[in-house]
Design a protein around this motif. Structure first.
Motif, PDB file in Angstrom:
ATOM      1  N   ASP A   9      41.036  88.866   9.612  1.00  0.00           N
ATOM      2  CA  ASP A   9      39.873  89.724   9.862  1.00  0.00           C
ATOM      3  C   ASP A   9      39.741  90.005  11.355  1.00  0.00           C
ATOM      4  N   GLY A  10      39.940  88.955  12.154  1.00  0.00           N
ATOM      5  CA  GLY A  10      39.841  89.097  13.610  1.00  0.00           C
ATOM      6  C   GLY A  10      40.865  90.100  14.118  1.00  0.00           C
ATOM      7  N   ARG A  11      42.116  89.937  13.695  1.00  0.00           N
ATOM      8  CA  ARG A  11      43.185  90.858  14.115  1.00  0.00           C
ATOM      9  C   ARG A  11      42.859  92.292  13.699  1.00  0.00           C
ATOM     10  N   ARG A  48      43.728  84.571  21.805  1.00  0.00           N
ATOM     11  CA  ARG A  48      44.224  83.606  20.814  1.00  0.00           C
ATOM     12  C   ARG A  48      45.065  84.326  19.750  1.00  0.00           C
ATOM     13  N   LEU A  49      44.737  85.598  19.498  1.00  0.00           N
ATOM     14  CA  LEU A  49      45.410  86.341  18.418  1.00  0.00           C
ATOM     15  C   LEU A  49      46.538  87.256  18.910  1.00  0.00           C
ATOM     16  N   ILE A  57      49.139  96.800  21.380  1.00  0.00           N
ATOM     17  CA  ILE A  57      49.812  98.107  21.213  1.00  0.00           C
ATOM     18  C   ILE A  57      50.958  97.969  20.216  1.00  0.00           C
ATOM     19  N   GLU A  58      51.773  96.932  20.431  1.00  0.00           N
ATOM     20  CA  GLU A  58      52.922  96.685  19.558  1.00  0.00           C
ATOM     21  C   GLU A  58      52.464  96.513  18.103  1.00  0.00           C
ATOM     22  N   ALA A  59      51.342  95.815  17.907  1.00  0.00           N
ATOM     23  CA  ALA A  59      50.812  95.610  16.547  1.00  0.00           C
ATOM     24  C   ALA A  59      50.385  96.941  15.928  1.00  0.00           C
ATOM     25  N   LEU A  60      49.797  97.833  16.743  1.00  0.00           N
ATOM     26  CA  LEU A  60      49.394  99.157  16.236  1.00  0.00           C
ATOM     27  C   LEU A  60      50.621  99.966  15.824  1.00  0.00           C
TER      28      LEU A  60
END
Lengths: 195, 195
Positions: A9-11, A48-49, A57-60
């Protein structure tokens, strides 16, 4: 399990906020403090995440790549099941490129791909996946395609897809559905004509 | 006259330095002080010649737009003089899109076009110019094109052109000349097939 869900949820919350903020301000002009405020988490929680802003950016980019992969597989499945003709498959694919909402962010990410190896690699891998499926689509349109002609078909399809998805700045006259329909017709005719 | 020439040299030097710096670092991450150092002028000198950093960006976009307009007019002239077939005209046009050296900067500029009205307007006007010439080219390939089919031809050509020019991130297999040659063939076949 609760902790894992909480982390997810946090991510997701941070990524949603990042997409909105980065899109309107650019990610280099967005601070981690602004991102924390928008996502209603602490700066510490972000770190932390995620390793840092580049990691957000990489996660997007990865999330977009995953969504595209799912879309292309779905199209391939419907084509194989004869639910779509090859022309309709291209039409749906082109239409999907125009559903992108964060065009400014997408250009920022493409610029970043030249300056940040990880982002460049994710984009490269996404395109490699596109290329594989586009080759398959090209062969459905024209069974005789091989060698250089097939490589060129892949190039043409990727160019059309990319260009069509970034048409909004060019002040198009036709609506996306009408343009996608007609462009798909031209693509199929073009593919049928080469050998 | 000497003063005017001096001003032109100053502008050119600042724009050259800006192109290099903005391309490697992004323009939001480049300060006016860095730009002054790279261009070997004072910050005050930049502000005498440009309203600010946005104005430098706008000048770069305008210079690129002017260069493209010259290229398209030259192609049109050679086509009219039968020095080029329509297929060769598209081939040359596609090849020209790959000659872009500052791809990261070009993506930065496209992102900026969504956030900065002046840049968005310059890009829109550049595309309007492209569209006019692309329509003319489409009609040379297929004299019967009118109405929606012609509008769609314009869309397809613009998409191919834009996508082809931004292929480097997608790890293409074919060289630009080979791909441009084959893609031009498919474009002409696609244009001939619609009505």
């Amino acid at each position: 399990m609760v902790a894992v869900q909480h982390e997810k949820d946090g991510r997701a919350r941070i990524m949603d906020a990042a997409r909105t903020l980065f899109s309107s301000n650019g990610f280099h002009q967005t601070s981690m403090a602004q991102l924390a405020t928008a996502a209603q988490v602490s700066v510490g929680q972000i770190y932390r995440l995620f390793k840092g802003k580049e990691d957000v950016i990489e996660a997007l980019v990865q999330a977009d790549a995953d969504a595209w992969t799912v879309k292309m597989i779905a199209l391939r499945t419907r084509l194989d099941a004869s639910e779509l003709t090859i022309e309709q498959t291209f039409e749906q694919m082109l239409l999907h490129t125009t559903e992108e909402k964060d065009e400014a962010l997408s250009f920022d990410i493409l610029a970043e791909a030249f300056r940040n190896e990880t982002v460049g690699q994710t984009i490269g891998e996404l395109c490699a996946g596109f290329r594989t499926t586009l080759r398959e689509f090209a062969c459905v349109a024209n069974r005789d395609l091989t060698g250089e002609a097939l490589d060129a078909a892949e190039e043409m399809l990727l160019a059309c897809m990319f260009g069509f998805g970034h048409r909004s700045l060019s002040r198009p006259r036709l609506s996306a559905p009408v343009a996608a329909h007609r462009v798909a017709q031209m693509i199929v005719a073009g593919l049928k004509a080469i050998r």
